[in-house]
Write an enzyme that holds these catalytic residues in place. Structure first.
Site, PDB file in Angstrom:
ATOM      1  N   LYS A  13       0.460  18.322 -50.956  1.00 34.41           N
ATOM      2  CA  LYS A  13       0.742  17.002 -49.712  1.00 34.41           C
ATOM      3  C   LYS A  13       0.681  15.845 -50.392  1.00 34.41           C
ATOM      4  CE  LYS A  13      -2.175  18.495 -46.811  1.00 34.41           C
ATOM      5  NZ  LYS A  13      -2.758  19.548 -47.490  1.00 34.41           N
ATOM      6  N   ARG A  88      -3.221  18.466 -37.316  1.00 35.68           N
ATOM      7  CA  ARG A  88      -3.863  19.601 -37.895  1.00 35.68           C
ATOM      8  C   ARG A  88      -4.067  20.689 -36.764  1.00 35.68           C
ATOM      9  NH1 ARG A  88      -5.772  17.565 -43.158  1.00 35.68           N
ATOM     10  NH2 ARG A  88      -6.774  19.007 -44.506  1.00 35.68           N
ATOM     11  N   ARG A 127      -8.930  19.729 -59.307  1.00 37.92           N
ATOM     12  CA  ARG A 127      -8.224  18.245 -58.772  1.00 37.92           C
ATOM     13  C   ARG A 127      -9.337  17.239 -59.161  1.00 37.92           C
ATOM     14  NH1 ARG A 127      -6.092  17.661 -52.831  1.00 37.92           N
ATOM     15  NH2 ARG A 127      -8.065  18.538 -52.015  1.00 37.92           N
ATOM     16  N   ARG A 161     -13.700  15.121 -55.374  1.00 32.52           N
ATOM     17  CA  ARG A 161     -14.271  15.066 -54.012  1.00 32.52           C
ATOM     18  C   ARG A 161     -15.489  16.209 -53.724  1.00 32.52           C
ATOM     19  NH1 ARG A 161      -8.706  15.734 -50.525  1.00 32.52           N
ATOM     20  NH2 ARG A 161     -10.312  16.926 -49.398  1.00 32.52           N
ATOM     21  N   ARG A 172     -11.862  25.456 -45.348  1.00 35.04           N
ATOM     22  CA  ARG A 172     -10.747  24.564 -44.954  1.00 35.04           C
ATOM     23  C   ARG A 172      -9.476  25.529 -44.906  1.00 35.04           C
ATOM     24  NH1 ARG A 172     -11.662  20.829 -50.000  1.00 35.04           N
ATOM     25  NH2 ARG A 172      -9.671  20.239 -49.732  1.00 35.04           N
TER      26      ARG A 172
HETATM   27  P1  ADP Z   1      -6.505  18.473 -48.434  1.00 38.19           P
HETATM   28  O1  ADP Z   1      -6.126  17.262 -49.258  1.00 38.19           O
HETATM   29  O2  ADP Z   1      -7.506  19.347 -49.209  1.00 38.19           O
HETATM   30  O3  ADP Z   1      -5.597  19.019 -47.550  1.00 38.19           O
HETATM   31  P2  ADP Z   1      -7.592  16.082 -46.618  1.00 38.19           P
HETATM   32  O4  ADP Z   1      -8.080  15.196 -47.555  1.00 38.19           O
HETATM   33  O5  ADP Z   1      -6.460  15.995 -45.722  1.00 38.19           O
HETATM   34  O6  ADP Z   1      -7.497  17.646 -47.400  1.00 38.19           O
HETATM   35  O7  ADP Z   1      -8.668  16.400 -45.515  1.00 38.19           O
HETATM   36  C1  ADP Z   1      -9.964  16.458 -46.045  1.00 38.19           C
HETATM   37  C2  ADP Z   1     -10.946  16.648 -44.869  1.00 38.19           C
HETATM   38  O8  ADP Z   1     -10.901  15.422 -43.963  1.00 38.19           O
HETATM   39  C3  ADP Z   1     -10.599  17.979 -44.016  1.00 38.19           C
HETATM   40  O9  ADP Z   1     -11.372  18.928 -44.466  1.00 38.19           O
HETATM   41  C4  ADP Z   1     -11.180  17.527 -42.628  1.00 38.19           C
HETATM   42  O10 ADP Z   1     -12.600  17.539 -42.536  1.00 38.19           O
HETATM   43  C5  ADP Z   1     -11.110  16.074 -42.555  1.00 38.19           C
HETATM   44  N1  ADP Z   1      -9.694  15.691 -42.125  1.00 38.19           N
HETATM   45  C6  ADP Z   1      -8.517  15.236 -42.704  1.00 38.19           C
HETATM   46  N2  ADP Z   1      -7.419  15.309 -41.545  1.00 38.19           N
HETATM   47  C7  ADP Z   1      -7.658  15.635 -40.524  1.00 38.19           C
HETATM   48  C8  ADP Z   1      -7.278  15.823 -39.503  1.00 38.19           C
HETATM   49  N3  ADP Z   1      -6.176  15.620 -39.035  1.00 38.19           N
HETATM   50  N4  ADP Z   1      -7.831  16.309 -38.474  1.00 38.19           N
HETATM   51  C9  ADP Z   1      -9.272  16.671 -38.261  1.00 38.19           C
HETATM   52  N5  ADP Z   1      -9.834  16.463 -39.687  1.00 38.19           N
HETATM   53  C10 ADP Z   1      -9.277  16.236 -40.761  1.00 38.19           C
HETATM   54  P1  ADP Z   2      -2.787  18.479 -50.783  1.00 39.20           P
HETATM   55  O1  ADP Z   2      -2.961  16.936 -50.502  1.00 39.20           O
HETATM   56  O2  ADP Z   2      -2.092  19.400 -50.337  1.00 39.20           O
HETATM   57  O3  ADP Z   2      -4.289  18.824 -50.616  1.00 39.20           O
HETATM   58  P2  ADP Z   2      -2.636  17.722 -53.623  1.00 39.20           P
HETATM   59  O4  ADP Z   2      -1.247  17.089 -53.836  1.00 39.20           O
HETATM   60  O5  ADP Z   2      -3.752  16.625 -53.879  1.00 39.20           O
HETATM   61  O6  ADP Z   2      -2.764  18.661 -52.373  1.00 39.20           O
HETATM   62  O7  ADP Z   2      -2.527  18.953 -54.966  1.00 39.20           O
HETATM   63  C1  ADP Z   2      -4.031  19.522 -55.156  1.00 39.20           C
HETATM   64  C2  ADP Z   2      -4.059  19.708 -56.917  1.00 39.20           C
HETATM   65  O8  ADP Z   2      -2.883  20.585 -57.317  1.00 39.20           O
HETATM   66  C3  ADP Z   2      -3.768  18.430 -57.345  1.00 39.20           C
HETATM   67  O9  ADP Z   2      -4.828  18.187 -58.507  1.00 39.20           O
HETATM   68  C4  ADP Z   2      -2.474  18.430 -58.040  1.00 39.20           C
HETATM   69  O10 ADP Z   2      -2.301  17.481 -59.140  1.00 39.20           O
HETATM   70  C5  ADP Z   2      -2.053  19.685 -58.139  1.00 39.20           C
HETATM   71  N1  ADP Z   2      -0.614  20.194 -57.864  1.00 39.20           N
HETATM   72  C6  ADP Z   2       0.030  19.513 -56.787  1.00 39.20           C
HETATM   73  N2  ADP Z   2       1.424  20.145 -56.765  1.00 39.20           N
HETATM   74  C7  ADP Z   2       1.458  21.016 -57.791  1.00 39.20           C
HETATM   75  C8  ADP Z   2       2.295  22.012 -58.158  1.00 39.20           C
HETATM   76  N3  ADP Z   2       3.338  21.936 -57.679  1.00 39.20           N
HETATM   77  N4  ADP Z   2       2.146  22.683 -59.363  1.00 39.20           N
HETATM   78  C9  ADP Z   2       0.602  22.630 -59.866  1.00 39.20           C
HETATM   79  N5  ADP Z   2      -0.179  21.971 -59.478  1.00 39.20           N
HETATM   80  C10 ADP Z   2       0.031  20.773 -58.326  1.00 39.20           C
END
Ligand code: ADP
Ligand code: ADP
Ligand code: ZN
Length: 215
Positions: A13, A88, A127, A161, A172
């Site tokens: 994302k 979410r 990551r 992170r 998660r």
């Molecule tokens: P990821 O990139 O792994 O999807 P995020 O950066 O979006 O994770 O979120 C990290 C953490 O922040 C989540 O595990 C949760 O604890 C909190 N968080 C983020 N967005 C939300 C949301 N919309 N509702 C509740 N908790 C959230």
């Molecule tokens: P999210 O925001 O959904 O938690 P990220 O965009 O941070 O996910 O991506 C998670 C990890 O995977 C990052 O280190 C990113 O560089 C890698 N990544 C993202 N998209 C791809 C893909 N299509 N193929 C391989 N690795 C990816």
């Protein structure tokens, strides 16, 4: 244009939102990024959120919807928004309807990134991001062109992170399966959902998203 990127942790994302920001001038609203900034600043929201985030559980709906409302208020009405990691839960999805309607915005697309759960652990544990500009990288899938130097800003400092460890990732994922995936039918009923194969290369995922959004 207002869009939601949905998908489990590590689905891509943030990676795809960044591309849309640079290619289309949209604004990325990531509740995860905003919450991490609040934790770093030690604000009241940050103090409440920290332990919940470290455990991989969801922060309360009121807190996240509150910060999204404030972020929307800071934007000109014609700015396209990418919601990254929000909503979410069903309660957040309903709040978002109200937040958008109050601001005369409408939702155009909900894009679900579909990925194998097994691949997510590897994505998350590899990551890292630039400590200065936030550019995203991966130990295997996206390394800086020059080892240890950010492609975008030249910084040599990177960060990981605290919640990007295998144990927290499992929690998660369970939160995603139990609370977030169930909101898809709300948007399906409105004909807004498109699915993209998130296991494809970053470039292929980006092309698929652009095909959905049109020019
Ligand atoms: P990821 O990139 O792994 O999807 P995020 O950066 O979006 O994770 O979120 C990290 C953490 O922040 C989540 O595990 C949760 O604890 C909190 N968080 C983020 N967005 C939300 C949301 N919309 N509702 C509740 N908790 C959230
Ligand atoms: P999210 O925001 O959904 O938690 P990220 O965009 O941070 O996910 O991506 C998670 C990890 O995977 C990052 O280190 C990113 O560089 C890698 N990544 C993202 N998209 C791809 C893909 N299509 N193929 C391989 N690795 C990816
Ligand atoms: Zn950088």
């Amino acid at each position: 244009m207002n869009i939601i990127l949905l998908g489990p942790p590590g689905a891509g994302k943030g990676t795809q939102a960044s591309k849309l920001v640079s290619d289309r001038g949209m604004v990325q609203l990531s509740t995860g990024d905003m919450l991490r900034a609040a934790v770093k600043a030690g604000s009241p929201v940050g103090l409440k959120a920290k332990a919940v985030m470290d455990a991989g559980e969801l922060v309360s709906d009121d807190i996240v919807s509150g910060i999204i409302g404030e972020a929307l208020d800071a934007l000109p009405i014609d700015t396209g928004v990418i919601f990254d990691g929000y909503p979410r839960t069903e309660a957040q999805a309903l709040s978002l309807d109200g937040l958008l309607a109050d601001r005369h915005r409408k939702l155009d697309h909900v894009i679900e990134l579909e990925v194998d759960e097994d691949a997510l652990v590897e994505r998350i544990t590899g990551r890292f991001t630039c400590a200065k500009c936030g550019a995203g990288y991966h130990d295997t899938f996206l390394t800086p062109k020059v080892d240890g130097v950010c492609d975008s800003c030249g910084s040599t400092e990177f960060k990981r992170r605290p919640d990007d460890n295998e144990e927290t990732v499992r929690t998660r994922m369970a939160e995603y399966r139990g609370k977030t995936a169930p909101i898809l039918p709300i948007y399906e009923a409105r004909g807004l959902v498109s699915r993209v194969d998130g296991m494809a290369s970053m470039e292929a995922v980006s092309a698929a998203i652009n095909a959905i959004l049109g020019t």
